[in-house]
Design a protein around this motif. Structure first.
Motif, mmCIF file in Angstrom:
data_model
loop_
_atom_site.group_PDB
_atom_site.id
_atom_site.type_symbol
_atom_site.label_atom_id
_atom_site.label_comp_id
_atom_site.label_asym_id
_atom_site.label_seq_id
_atom_site.Cartn_x
_atom_site.Cartn_y
_atom_site.Cartn_z
ATOM 1 N N SER A 1 -11.315 112.690 63.421
ATOM 2 C CA SER A 1 -10.926 114.072 63.156
ATOM 3 C C SER A 1 -11.969 115.087 63.594
ATOM 4 O O SER A 1 -11.710 116.287 63.553
ATOM 5 C CB SER A 1 -10.666 114.252 61.657
ATOM 6 N N PHE A 2 -13.164 114.635 64.028
ATOM 7 C CA PHE A 2 -14.237 115.526 64.499
ATOM 8 C C PHE A 2 -14.502 116.646 63.495
ATOM 9 O O PHE A 2 -14.520 117.821 63.844
ATOM 10 C CB PHE A 2 -13.884 116.127 65.868
ATOM 11 N N LYS A 3 -14.742 116.260 62.234
ATOM 12 C CA LYS A 3 -14.997 117.270 61.217
ATOM 13 C C LYS A 3 -16.426 117.794 61.269
ATOM 14 O O LYS A 3 -16.709 118.861 60.745
ATOM 15 C CB LYS A 3 -14.735 116.691 59.824
ATOM 16 N N HIS A 4 -17.324 117.021 61.887
ATOM 17 C CA HIS A 4 -18.731 117.402 61.881
ATOM 18 C C HIS A 4 -19.280 117.452 63.302
ATOM 19 O O HIS A 4 -18.791 116.760 64.209
ATOM 20 C CB HIS A 4 -19.545 116.418 61.049
ATOM 21 N N LEU A 5 -20.316 118.239 63.473
ATOM 22 C CA LEU A 5 -20.958 118.367 64.779
ATOM 23 C C LEU A 5 -21.545 117.031 65.222
ATOM 24 O O LEU A 5 -21.576 116.734 66.425
ATOM 25 C CB LEU A 5 -22.053 119.438 64.695
ATOM 26 N N THR A 6 -22.010 116.242 64.277
ATOM 27 C CA THR A 6 -22.560 114.934 64.637
ATOM 28 C C THR A 6 -21.498 114.021 65.253
ATOM 29 O O THR A 6 -21.822 113.172 66.090
ATOM 30 C CB THR A 6 -23.147 114.266 63.381
ATOM 31 N N ALA B 1 -12.825 128.217 71.155
ATOM 32 C CA ALA B 1 -13.494 127.362 70.169
ATOM 33 C C ALA B 1 -14.026 128.171 69.002
ATOM 34 O O ALA B 1 -13.979 127.740 67.842
ATOM 35 C CB ALA B 1 -14.627 126.578 70.836
ATOM 36 N N THR B 2 -14.530 129.396 69.302
ATOM 37 C CA THR B 2 -15.078 130.238 68.248
ATOM 38 C C THR B 2 -13.987 130.772 67.332
ATOM 39 O O THR B 2 -14.161 130.861 66.117
ATOM 40 C CB THR B 2 -15.867 131.396 68.868
ATOM 41 N N ARG B 3 -12.848 131.143 67.915
ATOM 42 C CA ARG B 3 -11.780 131.767 67.144
ATOM 43 C C ARG B 3 -10.877 130.755 66.446
ATOM 44 O O ARG B 3 -10.405 130.999 65.333
ATOM 45 C CB ARG B 3 -10.923 132.657 68.057
ATOM 46 N N PHE B 4 -10.626 129.605 67.073
ATOM 47 C CA PHE B 4 -9.608 128.677 66.560
ATOM 48 C C PHE B 4 -10.155 127.288 66.224
ATOM 49 O O PHE B 4 -9.388 126.375 65.950
ATOM 50 C CB PHE B 4 -8.470 128.539 67.572
ATOM 51 N N GLY B 5 -11.463 127.111 66.271
ATOM 52 C CA GLY B 5 -12.032 125.840 65.873
ATOM 53 C C GLY B 5 -11.951 124.788 66.958
ATOM 54 O O GLY B 5 -11.649 125.065 68.124
ATOM 55 N N VAL B 6 -12.235 123.548 66.545
ATOM 56 C CA VAL B 6 -12.356 122.473 67.519
ATOM 57 C C VAL B 6 -11.019 122.173 68.197
ATOM 58 O O VAL B 6 -10.979 121.894 69.402
ATOM 59 C CB VAL B 6 -12.920 121.207 66.823
ATOM 60 N N LEU C 1 -18.449 120.670 71.148
ATOM 61 C CA LEU C 1 -19.596 120.922 70.279
ATOM 62 C C LEU C 1 -19.442 122.229 69.515
ATOM 63 O O LEU C 1 -19.641 122.287 68.299
ATOM 64 C CB LEU C 1 -20.881 120.936 71.106
ATOM 65 N N VAL C 2 -19.074 123.314 70.244
ATOM 66 C CA VAL C 2 -18.928 124.611 69.589
ATOM 67 C C VAL C 2 -17.776 124.575 68.587
ATOM 68 O O VAL C 2 -17.888 125.092 67.466
ATOM 69 C CB VAL C 2 -18.715 125.717 70.638
ATOM 70 N N GLY C 3 -16.655 123.957 68.984
ATOM 71 C CA GLY C 3 -15.509 123.880 68.078
ATOM 72 C C GLY C 3 -15.847 123.121 66.803
ATOM 73 O O GLY C 3 -15.481 123.542 65.703
ATOM 74 N N CYS C 4 -16.557 121.968 66.944
ATOM 75 C CA CYS C 4 -16.949 121.209 65.756
ATOM 76 C C CYS C 4 -17.898 122.016 64.881
ATOM 77 O O CYS C 4 -17.798 122.008 63.648
ATOM 78 C CB CYS C 4 -17.604 119.892 66.165
ATOM 79 N N ALA C 5 -18.828 122.712 65.532
ATOM 80 C CA ALA C 5 -19.772 123.517 64.762
ATOM 81 C C ALA C 5 -19.058 124.619 63.996
ATOM 82 O O ALA C 5 -19.334 124.860 62.814
ATOM 83 C CB ALA C 5 -20.832 124.106 65.693
ATOM 84 N N ILE C 6 -18.113 125.312 64.660
ATOM 85 C CA ILE C 6 -17.381 126.400 64.004
ATOM 86 C C ILE C 6 -16.518 125.845 62.870
ATOM 87 O O ILE C 6 -16.468 126.399 61.766
ATOM 88 C CB ILE C 6 -16.520 127.150 65.034
ATOM 89 N N THR C 7 -15.824 124.728 63.139
ATOM 90 C CA THR C 7 -14.968 124.138 62.109
ATOM 91 C C THR C 7 -15.784 123.678 60.907
ATOM 92 O O THR C 7 -15.411 123.905 59.751
ATOM 93 C CB THR C 7 -14.191 122.945 62.701
ATOM 94 N N ALA D 1 -16.960 126.731 58.996
ATOM 95 C CA ALA D 1 -15.891 127.330 58.202
ATOM 96 C C ALA D 1 -15.608 126.499 56.955
ATOM 97 O O ALA D 1 -15.448 127.030 55.851
ATOM 98 C CB ALA D 1 -14.628 127.470 59.049
ATOM 99 N N ALA D 2 -15.560 125.165 57.125
ATOM 100 C CA ALA D 2 -15.319 124.302 55.966
ATOM 101 C C ALA D 2 -16.458 124.411 54.960
ATOM 102 O O ALA D 2 -16.237 124.423 53.746
ATOM 103 C CB ALA D 2 -15.152 122.851 56.427
ATOM 104 N N THR D 3 -17.694 124.509 55.492
ATOM 105 C CA THR D 3 -18.842 124.647 54.591
ATOM 106 C C THR D 3 -18.796 125.969 53.844
ATOM 107 O O THR D 3 -19.143 126.049 52.662
ATOM 108 C CB THR D 3 -20.142 124.525 55.387
ATOM 109 N N SER D 4 -18.356 127.033 54.541
ATOM 110 C CA SER D 4 -18.250 128.339 53.886
ATOM 111 C C SER D 4 -17.237 128.298 52.750
ATOM 112 O O SER D 4 -17.477 128.830 51.657
ATOM 113 C CB SER D 4 -17.856 129.403 54.916
ATOM 114 N N VAL D 5 -16.109 127.677 53.025
ATOM 115 C CA VAL D 5 -15.099 127.547 51.971
ATOM 116 C C VAL D 5 -15.651 126.722 50.819
ATOM 117 O O VAL D 5 -15.450 127.046 49.635
ATOM 118 C CB VAL D 5 -13.817 126.909 52.542
ATOM 119 N N ALA D 6 -16.372 125.632 51.172
ATOM 120 C CA ALA D 6 -16.952 124.798 50.121
ATOM 121 C C ALA D 6 -17.977 125.571 49.308
ATOM 122 O O ALA D 6 -18.062 125.421 48.083
ATOM 123 C CB ALA D 6 -17.596 123.551 50.744
ATOM 124 N N LEU D 7 -18.782 126.417 49.996
ATOM 125 C CA LEU D 7 -19.751 127.242 49.285
ATOM 126 C C LEU D 7 -19.056 128.208 48.333
ATOM 127 O O LEU D 7 -19.506 128.430 47.206
ATOM 128 C CB LEU D 7 -20.621 128.007 50.281
#
Length: 665
Positions: A111-116, A276-281, A335-341, A344-350
């Motif tokens: 699912s490429f949830k993380h940049l790693t 990638a910036t606007r719509f994620g990975v 890479l950019v899409g994974c980072a943005i996604t 965003a998920a981290t922001s929601v989690a925060l």
């Protein structure tokens, strides 16, 4: 043969369908790659590489096998006939290497949830796997004489770039778009089997929370929703137009290979990073795939009659730069899409964690107030506690009494069930053989067998009733003894003779051993007691041993004289004064043994280790309880020992001996 279960048939059909779809997809990819062929086994891009890696990441090493089969089948399309077609087997190395590195070594997700995950995929698939395929394939063709050694480096570079572009353009997009569909249909597991973040270090609560966050979709209702929808549609249209224009302009400048071409080749980064910036990975990879497709279509339209010629009109250096730029665009998009996604998920989690923190603080304040209130109530409770202690003690006694009553009631019910079963069991063969005898349709042998069966079951019925009568007399205190001088040797021998037939039926050997103490060589084993009841004690112990000892087992009866001391006194009874010398009878068997938790209850009334009516061994569970009572009436003790299940058991009876004066009398 037994019919195959429906689930097994469905799984078998599903895997055959997976293999068939994989072959069809790979064959179609080979045909598309053949359109862009610019040399022997070399194409502008190689879609089979992307299809094979995606298929293998979904379904495991079976994808590598299907890839090798498809490459062997399509080998004539690339100029390999005869046994040279087997060279296509090497194509299976590429998806296998990508699967092993990404899924097994890096533990990457689908699912490429993380940049790693993105970094691990780029290192595993387009770099390591495609480079391995290019080197192995080119060296193999060079060894077979299909490629001149001087062209080896150029072939490896073309091969790697073509496979890498196809991998970056197809695999991430396919995984992101089709994985949820395959999971919903049951083709894949409901959860990612290797859903583990790449890299060392413990996973904290925030990271775990962000993994479970699903970003909400833009609202579609109301005027503001309609305006937002128009805005997003216009943005998507602008990205598509920008991507198409930059791709077409770049292809048109490839013939010159000048500075303008180099600038335009990297111009596509703008719409890709934008998406990638606007719509994620997912949006970024869909845009990157779209750019690659438009670029390839532009090549096909710009060079319709030259793209499949042995010598492509565009210089290799220009193609390398353009293909490398497309590869970098796809990699940057991932890479950019994974980072943005992930951000965003981290922001929601925060945000969720902040809400939880506020809620926690509110609860903490409320808890402090409750603590103060509890402290004020505690003083009142202390005063009430003193008055409640007596009630609690009374309640505990009542609960204990109730528990004991319930236990006694349960034991009574179990005993009644067993009693009904045991009393009825001998009646069935008696009734059955009686009906056979009344029918007079039998011979003398059958009649003899019937009489023996009726006699045996009648004796068993009598024994059960005698046990019940003994227990009744014991409970009412009406059981009395006819005291006389009794020789234990003859008593034990008589009991052994009584159970000998039962022992022979199971091939059980009974040994009787008499051990004389050196100080009492002339001592006879005389006791004061009831001969019938003493024989009943030995008979019950032997019957119990025979019942629980398997065929071909051994039972040993040992009679000896034991000298007691002040710490080993026998109980005082109305019939015998305390003495220090007594006879000891030990009955040891090689039977099933006694469980440690049941050993303390073995002499209790109505207690059996297996109290179900379907148990293997019959009986009412009264024999050992009767033994204990009879032994105690004779002023003795009885104990049971067992190392555990399957290790046999030993029952020890101690009865006071007659002293010299009584013996002389």
């Amino acid at each position: 043969m037994p019919a195959m279960p429906n689930s097994t048939v469905l799984v078998s059909r599903r895997w055959w369908l997976v293999v068939l779809l994989g072959l069809l997809a790979l064959v179609g990819a080979h045909l598309m790659a053949r359109i862009y062929r610019i040399g022997l086994a070399v194409s502008l891009w190689f879609p089979p590489s992307g299809v094979a890696i995606a298929f293998t990441l979904w379904f495991g090493p079976i994808g590598a096998i299907v890839t090798a089969i498809a490459s062997v089948l399509m080998a004539p399309l690339w100029g390999s006939d005869g046994w040279y077609r087997l060279v296509g087997i090497t194509d299976g190395i590429e998806p296998l290497v990508a699967w092993f590195l990404y899924r097994r070594c890096w533990k990457g997700t689908l699912s490429f949830k993380h940049l790693t995950d993105a970094a691990a995929f780029i290192l595993s698939a387009p770099l390591a796997a495609c480079a391995t395929s290019a080197v192995v394939g080119s060296l193999t063709l060079t060894f077979l004489g299909k490629i001149h050694f001087a062209n080896l480096t150029n072939s490896i570079l073309h091969w790697w770039l073509g496979n890498a572009i196809a991998t970056m353009a197809i695999v991430p997009t396919a995984l992101l778009v089709f994985t949820p569909f395959l999971q919903t249909r049951g083709w894949l597991g409901g959860a990612d089997k290797f859903n583990i973040s790449v890299g060392a270090g413990p996973t904290n609560n925030l990271r775990t929370l962000s993994d479970n966050v699903t970003l909400p979709a833009p609202p579609l209702g109301g005027a503001s929703s309609l305006s937002l929808s128009h805005c997003l549609s216009g943005e998507v249209l602008a990205i598509l137009i920008f991507s198409t224009a930059s791709a077409v302009l770049t292809v048109l400048q490839t013939s010159s290979g000048n500075f303008a071409f180099q600038q335009l080749s990297f111009l596509t980064f703008v719409p890709i990073i934008w998406a990638a910036t606007r719509f994620g990975v997912k949006g970024g990879m869909l845009t990157a795939t779209f750019c690659v497709m438009v670029t390839l279509l532009a090549y096909l339209l710009a060079y319709p009659y030259q793209i499949s010629l042995p010598e492509f009109p565009i210089r290799p250096e220009v193609l390398h730069v353009h293909k490398l730029s497309l590869l970098m665009q796809c990699a940057v998009s991932l890479l950019v899409g994974c980072a943005i996604t992930e951000k965003a998920a981290t922001s929601v989690a925060l945000a969720v964690e902040r809400v939880q923190l506020v809620e926690y603080q509110a609860r903490a304040e409320l808890n402090e107030q409750l603590i103060q209130l509890n402290q004020s109530l505690a003083q009142a409770n202390e005063r009430l506690a003193e008055s409640n202690r007596d009630k609690d003690e009374l309640l505990l006694r009542e609960q204990k009494a109730r528990t004991e009553a319930e236990t006694a009631n349960r034991l009574k019910d179990e005993f009644l069930a067993i009693l009904s079963h045991e009393l009825r069991s001998p009646l069935n063969p008696i009734l059955g053989w009686t009906q056979i005898l009344r029918s007079r349709k039998h011979d003398e042998k059958t009649a003899q067998k019937a009489l023996e069966t009726i006699e045996r079951n009648t004796k068993l019925q009598i024994q059960l009733i005698d046990d019940l009568l003994d227990v009744s007399r014991i409970i009412r205190g009406k059981l009395s003894l006819r005291l006389d001088r009794v020789d234990l040797v003859s008593t034990i021998e008589a009991a052994i003779e009584t159970v000998s037939l039962a022992a022979e039926a199971k091939s059980i050997n009974i040994n009787f051993i008499i051990l004389n103490n050196s100080e009492f060589n002339q001592q006879k084993f005389l006791v004061r007691g009831d001969a019938t009841r003493l024989q009943q004690i030995i008979w019950n112990l032997l019957s119990n041993a025979i019942k629980f000892t398997p065929d071909l087992g051994n039972i040993q009866v040992t009679l000896s004289i034991v000298i007691g001391d002040k710490n080993d006194q026998l109980p005082i009874t109305n019939y015998q004064l305390p003495i220090t010398n007594y006879a000891q009878i030990r009955v040891t068997d090689t039977g099933i043994g006694i469980k440690a938790d049941f050993l303390p209850h073995v002499f209790e009334y109505f207690r059996q280790a297996d109290s179900t009516t379907t148990r293997k061994f019959g009986g009412l569970g009264l024999g050992l309880a009767i033994v204990r009572h009879l032994v105690e009436l004779h002023g003795g003790t009885v104990t049971a020992e067992s190392p555990g299940e399957g290790q046999g058991a030993t029952f020890t009876v101690k009865i006071p001996l007659l002293d010299a004066n009584e013996e002389a009398a």
